[in-house]
Design an enzyme around this catalytic site. Structure first.
Site, PDB file in Angstrom:
ATOM      1  N   ALA A  56      26.163 -14.274 -50.376  1.00 29.96           N
ATOM      2  CA  ALA A  56      26.322 -15.270 -49.301  1.00 29.96           C
ATOM      3  C   ALA A  56      27.250 -14.718 -48.215  1.00 29.96           C
ATOM      4  CB  ALA A  56      26.893 -16.561 -49.865  1.00 29.96           C
ATOM      5  N   VAL A 145      46.193  -9.264 -56.809  1.00 25.75           N
ATOM      6  CA  VAL A 145      47.557  -8.737 -56.717  1.00 25.75           C
ATOM      7  C   VAL A 145      47.503  -7.218 -56.837  1.00 25.75           C
ATOM      8  CG1 VAL A 145      49.832  -8.673 -57.802  1.00 25.75           C
ATOM      9  CG2 VAL A 145      48.551 -10.816 -57.717  1.00 25.75           C
ATOM     10  N   GLY A 147      45.791  -4.941 -55.368  1.00 23.73           N
ATOM     11  CA  GLY A 147      44.479  -4.308 -55.227  1.00 23.73           C
ATOM     12  C   GLY A 147      43.949  -3.640 -56.468  1.00 23.73           C
ATOM     13  N   GLY A 200      44.697   0.625 -39.447  1.00 20.42           N
ATOM     14  CA  GLY A 200      43.968  -0.450 -40.122  1.00 20.42           C
ATOM     15  C   GLY A 200      44.728  -1.038 -41.293  1.00 20.42           C
ATOM     16  N   ASP A 214      52.294 -12.749 -47.492  1.00 11.79           N
ATOM     17  CA  ASP A 214      51.310 -12.093 -48.351  1.00 11.79           C
ATOM     18  C   ASP A 214      51.956 -11.703 -49.686  1.00 11.79           C
ATOM     19  OD1 ASP A 214      48.679 -10.303 -48.603  1.00 11.79           O
ATOM     20  OD2 ASP A 214      50.378  -9.017 -49.097  1.00 11.79           O
ATOM     21  N   LYS A 218      51.432 -13.139 -53.777  1.00 14.25           N
ATOM     22  CA  LYS A 218      51.241 -12.267 -54.944  1.00 14.25           C
ATOM     23  C   LYS A 218      52.363 -12.480 -55.963  1.00 14.25           C
ATOM     24  CE  LYS A 218      48.922  -8.862 -52.053  1.00 14.25           C
ATOM     25  NZ  LYS A 218      49.165  -7.719 -51.171  1.00 14.25           N
ATOM     26  N   GLY A 321      42.385  -1.907 -49.569  1.00 12.82           N
ATOM     27  CA  GLY A 321      41.268  -1.031 -49.210  1.00 12.82           C
ATOM     28  C   GLY A 321      40.024  -1.532 -49.912  1.00 12.82           C
TER      29      GLY A 321
HETATM   30  P1  NAP Z   1      36.327  -9.751 -44.877  1.00 14.15           P
HETATM   31  O1  NAP Z   1      36.088  -8.309 -44.589  1.00 14.15           O
HETATM   32  O2  NAP Z   1      36.803 -10.644 -43.789  1.00 14.15           O
HETATM   33  O3  NAP Z   1      34.955 -10.355 -45.461  1.00 14.15           O
HETATM   34  C1  NAP Z   1      34.745 -11.723 -45.679  1.00 14.15           C
HETATM   35  C2  NAP Z   1      33.279 -11.931 -46.008  1.00 14.15           C
HETATM   36  O4  NAP Z   1      33.090 -13.301 -46.388  1.00 14.15           O
HETATM   37  C3  NAP Z   1      32.339 -11.656 -44.832  1.00 14.15           C
HETATM   38  O5  NAP Z   1      31.168 -11.016 -45.278  1.00 14.15           O
HETATM   39  C4  NAP Z   1      31.988 -13.066 -44.315  1.00 14.15           C
HETATM   40  O6  NAP Z   1      30.674 -13.158 -43.779  1.00 14.15           O
HETATM   41  C5  NAP Z   1      32.043 -13.869 -45.598  1.00 14.15           C
HETATM   42  N1  NAP Z   1      32.389 -15.268 -45.354  1.00 14.15           N
HETATM   43  C6  NAP Z   1      33.569 -15.755 -44.902  1.00 14.15           C
HETATM   44  N2  NAP Z   1      33.510 -17.087 -44.815  1.00 14.15           N
HETATM   45  C7  NAP Z   1      32.293 -17.451 -45.225  1.00 14.15           C
HETATM   46  C8  NAP Z   1      31.624 -18.688 -45.353  1.00 14.15           C
HETATM   47  N3  NAP Z   1      32.221 -19.847 -45.051  1.00 14.15           N
HETATM   48  N4  NAP Z   1      30.350 -18.702 -45.830  1.00 14.15           N
HETATM   49  C9  NAP Z   1      29.718 -17.536 -46.146  1.00 14.15           C
HETATM   50  N5  NAP Z   1      30.318 -16.322 -46.054  1.00 14.15           N
HETATM   51  C10 NAP Z   1      31.568 -16.289 -45.586  1.00 14.15           C
HETATM   52  O7  NAP Z   1      37.366  -9.911 -46.084  1.00 14.15           O
HETATM   53  P2  NAP Z   1      37.808  -8.795 -47.157  1.00 14.15           P
HETATM   54  O8  NAP Z   1      38.810  -7.881 -46.561  1.00 14.15           O
HETATM   55  O9  NAP Z   1      36.604  -8.228 -47.800  1.00 14.15           O
HETATM   56  O10 NAP Z   1      38.623  -9.706 -48.198  1.00 14.15           O
HETATM   57  C11 NAP Z   1      37.942 -10.559 -49.093  1.00 14.15           C
HETATM   58  C12 NAP Z   1      38.934 -11.146 -50.090  1.00 14.15           C
HETATM   59  O11 NAP Z   1      39.527 -10.082 -50.837  1.00 14.15           O
HETATM   60  C13 NAP Z   1      40.106 -11.931 -49.469  1.00 14.15           C
HETATM   61  O12 NAP Z   1      40.439 -13.022 -50.316  1.00 14.15           O
HETATM   62  C14 NAP Z   1      41.229 -10.917 -49.453  1.00 14.15           C
HETATM   63  O13 NAP Z   1      42.516 -11.525 -49.482  1.00 14.15           O
HETATM   64  C15 NAP Z   1      40.952 -10.183 -50.751  1.00 14.15           C
HETATM   65  N6  NAP Z   1      41.512  -8.839 -50.797  1.00 14.15           N
HETATM   66  C16 NAP Z   1      41.191  -7.928 -49.827  1.00 14.15           C
HETATM   67  C17 NAP Z   1      41.730  -6.664 -49.867  1.00 14.15           C
HETATM   68  C18 NAP Z   1      41.371  -5.632 -48.833  1.00 14.15           C
HETATM   69  O14 NAP Z   1      41.887  -4.503 -48.907  1.00 14.15           O
HETATM   70  N7  NAP Z   1      40.520  -5.933 -47.873  1.00 14.15           N
HETATM   71  C19 NAP Z   1      42.642  -6.316 -50.902  1.00 14.15           C
HETATM   72  C20 NAP Z   1      42.942  -7.260 -51.901  1.00 14.15           C
HETATM   73  C21 NAP Z   1      42.369  -8.519 -51.830  1.00 14.15           C
HETATM   74  P3  NAP Z   1      30.271 -12.361 -42.419  1.00 14.15           P
HETATM   75  O15 NAP Z   1      30.307 -10.894 -42.797  1.00 14.15           O
HETATM   76  O16 NAP Z   1      28.896 -12.834 -42.105  1.00 14.15           O
HETATM   77  O17 NAP Z   1      31.316 -12.737 -41.415  1.00 14.15           O
END
Ligand code: NAP
Length: 444
Positions: A56, A145, A147, A200, A214, A218, A321
């Site tokens: 989704a 927490v 990563g 980034g 943040d 955690k 990441g």
């Molecule tokens: P992201 O790049 O912003 O991706 C979010 C995804 O969710 C996108 O594909 C978006 O769709 C989709 N989305 C958001 N709201 C939605 C909705 N209402 N209905 C359907 N789809 C929806 O986020 P991310 O960096 O991957 O992070 C995801 C989670 O992992 C978060 O909770 C974050 O805190 C956690 N996290 C991330 C990292 C990291 O390094 N990035 C590390 C640890 C934890 P679209 O693509 O169509 O916009």
């Protein structure tokens, strides 16, 4: 769950597990690709044939760098979580809503859930764990927490019998990167932040990292699992790193310390036998160069655990990441799928309602930087203020500043309220020109 045999993976019976993924951004896309890359190997090793059956997203038309049939994309996450053809749900969309409602729907439909959503867990974790427990399915969140670092499972399983006294961590890579650049390259805070943004590591609005929100989320999750108690983000005291100056970093180095963004979760058993007390705080702190956390540089994370029987343990690695985080999600997905196949989840037991100690009651050693007039008797006056409030000085360095002097103190462990009273007393002394940074010292 469908069962069947494949001829390619030996004699182990294969269980096909149909995975629904909420979100296909940094983490979701990396996860979908990892599942495709590792499918055969995971099937050979675990007997689980993981298939991404639905993903989704908000924008289904977007071209994404994923090795998956485009027909699995849907803009209807609500249908995905109740679809009887989906066995396990992975939530990597982030944010509070609709993620919370979707996870609850999935759990109530008997589907295990894997999530990386620290913000949601730090605010609504207890509700979600209860619903998962009632449904008898897993909710796993290793990636929420630090990563890629396995820390949730060790706290839940390997250390379940260990009375943990304290957990200290560097759980925000952005602030660790900034303080490392300031210490090692002499960068200013603003330049180090700009570099973190260009690489980034930091968001355009870096408030959640810089101000400790943040890391606070955690820390709440760590405290919940380490102590089996209900701790939410609002229970965590936090101070950001923007007040740390280049001069503090130099003084710290001179005193054999570095400055790190530290999260601390501690549990105390009061002497009067009352209920356990938990203190959770996030702030920059001086760490002795000999402490293992001092070696955690750049955007790396680490979690340092102190227990009764186990002594000291440290877990180290990439805290963020897409691919490292997806690796942690993938591990949970395999675990949850295996438990589903075996017909039992591994619920988080009932959480204790411990008392959360306010910051004024917590104890720490402190670093203080005080500018005074260079007159006879000033040192005695300053020392008397510390003594009046029961704050004992461990070391003091003096540096001449023309007609004034800079006094740099490190104290023994003192109550925060006593330290604050000392600062108040120092500000009232005529000879005290200014009080610069006041930072905690941990790990001595
Ligand atoms: P992201 O790049 O912003 O991706 C979010 C995804 O969710 C996108 O594909 C978006 O769709 C989709 N989305 C958001 N709201 C939605 C909705 N209402 N209905 C359907 N789809 C929806 O986020 P991310 O960096 O991957 O992070 C995801 C989670 O992992 C978060 O909770 C974050 O805190 C956690 N996290 C991330 C990292 C990291 O390094 N990035 C590390 C640890 C934890 P679209 O693509 O169509 O916009």
């Amino acid at each position: 769950m469908q069962k069947g045999h494949t001829g390619t993976v030996g004699r182990m019976e294969q269980s096909s597990v149909r995975v629904g993924v909420l979100g296909c951004g940094n983490v979701g896309a990396a996860l979908v690709n990892l599942i495709a890359e590792r499918r055969d190997e995971v099937a050979r090793r675990t007997g689980l044939d993981l298939v991404v059956a639905a993903v989704a997203v908000r924008n289904v038309a977007l071209d994404r760098d994923v090795t998956i049939d485009p027909s699995v994309f849907t803009a209807d996450p609500g249908s995905l979580v109740v679809d009887p053809d989906i066995d396990v749900v992975v939530e990597v969309m982030g944010g509070m809503e609709p993620a919370r409602e979707l996870i609850i729907e999935a759990l109530r439909s008997g589907k295990p859930v894997v999530t990386a959503n620290k913000e949601l867990l730090a605010n609504h974790g207890a509700e979600l764990y209860e619903i998962a427990g009632a449904a008898g399915v897993d909710i796993l969140f290793e990636a929420a927490v630090a990563g890629a670092i396995p820390i949730m499972r060790p706290l839940r399983e390997s250390l379940a019998g260990e009375p943990i006294r304290r957990v200290m961590g560097i759980v925000n890579g952005t602030t660790n990167f900034i303080l490392t650049r300031m210490a090692e390259d002499g960068a200013s805070f603003a330049d180090a932040l700009a570099e973190a943004q260009s690489l980034g590591y930091a968001e355009r609005d870096p408030t959640a990292d810089i101000e400790g929100y943040d890391a606070g989320a955690k820390a709440a999750i760590i405290a919940t699992l380490a102590f089996g108690a209900r701790v939410v983000a609002g229970d965590v005291y936090h101070e950001g790193i923007s007040g740390v100056t280049e001069a503090d970093i130099e003084f710290a180095a001179h005193l054999g310390h570095c400055i790190k963004p530290i999260a601390v979760a501690e549990r105390r058993e009061p002497a009067d036998g009352g209920p356990a007390e938990i203190g959770v705080r996030v702030h920059p702190a001086l760490v002795p160069l000999s402490h293992p956390l001092a070696a955690v540089r750049d955007s790396f994370n680490a979690v340092f655990i102190e227990g009764d029987a186990v002594g000291e343990l440290m877990f180290y690695g990439r805290g963020a990441g897409g691919r490292p985080t997806a690796s942690a999600v993938f591990g949970d997905l395999i675990d949850a799928s295996g438990n589903l196949r075996r017909g039992h989840g591994a619920p988080i037991c009932a959480l204790e309602r411990a008392r959360i100690a306010p910051i004024g009651e917590l104890e720490s050693a402190y670093y203080l930087n005080v500018e005074v007039d260079d007159q006879p008797g000033v040192l005695a006056q300053v020392a008397a203020v510390f003594g009046d409030h029961g704050v004992s000085i461990r070391s003091m360095e003096q540096e001449g500043l023309g007609a004034g002097a800079r006094l740099v103190f490190i104290t023994h462990a003192a109550r925060e309220s006593d330290l604050q009273a000392t600062l108040h007393g120092l500000r009232r002394l005529g000879a005290v020109r200014s009080i610069g940074s006041v930072l905690r010292v941990v790990g001595d």
